[in-house]
Design an enzyme around this catalytic site. Structure first.
Site, short mmCIF file in Angstrom:
data_model
loop_
_atom_site.label_atom_id
_atom_site.label_comp_id
_atom_site.label_asym_id
_atom_site.label_seq_id
_atom_site.Cartn_x
_atom_site.Cartn_y
_atom_site.Cartn_z
N TYR A 56 0.91 -1.18 0.07
CA TYR A 56 -0.02 -0.07 -0.13
C TYR A 56 0.86 1.18 0.09
O TYR A 56 1.71 1.41 0.93
CB TYR A 56 -1.08 0.11 1.10
CG TYR A 56 -2.02 -1.08 1.14
CD1 TYR A 56 -2.17 -1.76 0.11
CD2 TYR A 56 -2.57 -1.11 2.26
CE1 TYR A 56 -3.41 -2.71 0.03
CE2 TYR A 56 -3.67 -2.31 2.12
CZ TYR A 56 -4.24 -2.82 1.19
OH TYR A 56 -5.13 -3.78 1.06
N LEU A 227 -17.96 -0.45 0.75
CA LEU A 227 -18.87 0.51 0.66
C LEU A 227 -19.01 0.82 -0.91
O LEU A 227 -19.62 2.07 -1.34
CB LEU A 227 -18.40 1.89 1.23
CG LEU A 227 -18.24 1.92 2.84
CD1 LEU A 227 -17.59 3.08 3.33
CD2 LEU A 227 -19.60 1.55 3.43
N ALA A 228 -18.52 -0.46 -1.64
CA ALA A 228 -18.80 -0.04 -3.14
C ALA A 228 -18.57 1.09 -3.86
O ALA A 228 -19.10 1.83 -4.75
CB ALA A 228 -20.45 -0.45 -3.42
N GLY A 230 -18.53 4.27 -3.22
CA GLY A 230 -19.78 5.34 -3.06
C GLY A 230 -20.65 5.37 -4.11
O GLY A 230 -21.64 6.13 -3.99
N PHE A 232 -23.44 3.74 -4.05
CA PHE A 232 -25.08 4.05 -3.33
C PHE A 232 -24.88 4.69 -2.09
O PHE A 232 -26.18 4.87 -1.50
CB PHE A 232 -25.30 2.38 -2.91
CG PHE A 232 -25.31 1.36 -3.91
CD1 PHE A 232 -25.70 1.49 -5.27
CD2 PHE A 232 -24.54 0.23 -3.61
CE1 PHE A 232 -25.66 0.51 -5.93
CE2 PHE A 232 -24.35 -0.92 -4.31
CZ PHE A 232 -25.05 -0.49 -5.73
#
Length: 317
Positions: A56, A227-228, A230, A232
């Protein structure tokens, strides 16, 4: 801190966004300050498990987190620290690759410990399956790391039931976690189980049985991308996403919580006891997940299915 981490966290904070840019330039004081703010927001929300990987930000995510730990005496004893290894980023003419050779794993863990400024990590995940890995050699390396007290528990990431079973057959220590991409948007893990014996089954690439294997063997599923991105709770690109976002917002309003929490509750409501990973660097969005970290998911059977069917944009078979 218990002697062996078991992966029983309700929610994890994903540290991939910490450390500045995705290159090898050194991190800045501002990057450390941003990491401190994110960690504080996570702790304020009841999140005490922090998920890293050696790649990361080219190691800078671990490095800034190590500085946060150094500035906060006693913090290390209050948290569960998880990192991953097994991916090597492209370097010059050498392409990116997976590398789970035993000595490589040991070296990468030692490097992570140095950046994190800690004597051990609670959980080490093998980041991606390496087709060239020798399971006996790999198991020996993991056993050595555990014996030296450098790693307390082990798990995997992005692996199927068959891949986990092969490694576990060579390893006496239990594999406690499997981290997969899972969300209301990325539903292959769920669709695979209900599309059995339908013409649509071939369209789902997720390895059937992986979720069931985790449940049968007490392997905690961790959901990255929970959380996809954002879809949804922010900007929507399709009519189906827009309809799903309206439903998520309506449920959040009715239950006195946030859209982020509804999305996390949808994962947590599954009987596999999925532990979502929250990766935002924005303190306000981290705090929007507080209810998912501190209480049971308040979604009924019917509400859970309504979210699923709305997000898939078609009735169940």
């Amino acid at each position: 801190m218990t002697e062996t981490a078991t992966g029983d966290e309700r929610l994890l904070y994903g540290c991939m966004g910490l450390g500045g840019s995705w290159d090898t330039t050194p991190h800045s004081a501002a990057d450390v300050a941003a990491a401190e703010a994110a960690v504080e927001a996570a702790l304020d929300s009841g999140i005490t498990t922090f998920d890293h990987a050696d790649i990361y930000r080219h190691g800078k995510a671990e490095a800034v987190f190590g500085e946060v730990l150094a500035r906060a005496p006693g913090l290390r004893e209050r948290i569960v620290l998880q990192t991953k290894c097994g991916i090597r980023l492209a370097d010059g003419d050498r392409p990116g690759m997976y590398d789970l050779r035993g000595q490589t794993v040991i070296r990468r863990v030692e490097e992570s410990l140095g950046r994190l400024r800690t004597d051990f990590v609670d959980i080490l995940l093998l980041h991606r399956p390496d087709p060239l890995a020798d399971p006996d050699e790999l198991a020996g390396a993991l056993t050595s790391l555990h014996g030296q007290g450098l790693v307390r528990s082990f798990g995997v990431s992005n692996m199927s039931a068959a891949q986990i079973s092969l490694l576990q057959s060579r390893l006496d220590l239990p594999l406690v976690a499997n981290q997969l991409e899972m969300s209301l948007h990325r539903r292959d893990w769920l669709e695979a189980g209900v599309l059995v014996n339908t013409p649509q089954a071939a369209s789902v690439g997720f390895p059937l049985g992986t979720v069931e294997h985790a449940r049968a063997n007490k392997i905690r599923l961790q959901a990255w991308g929970a959380l996809a991105q954002g879809r949804f709770s922010g900007n929507q690109e399709t009519p189906t996403e827009q309809a799903t976002a309206r439903l998520v917002a309506a449920l959040a309003d009715a239950k006195g919580t946030t859209p982020e929490t509804i999305l996390l509750w949808w994962l947590q409501r599954h009987p596999a006891a999925i532990a979502p990973v929250v990766g935002s660097v924005r303190p306000e969005r981290i705090r929007a997940c507080r209810d998912a970290a501190q209480g049971e998911p308040r979604l009924s059977h019917e509400e859970w299915y309504e979210l699923w069917v709305t997000a898939r944009g078609a009735a169940l078979p």
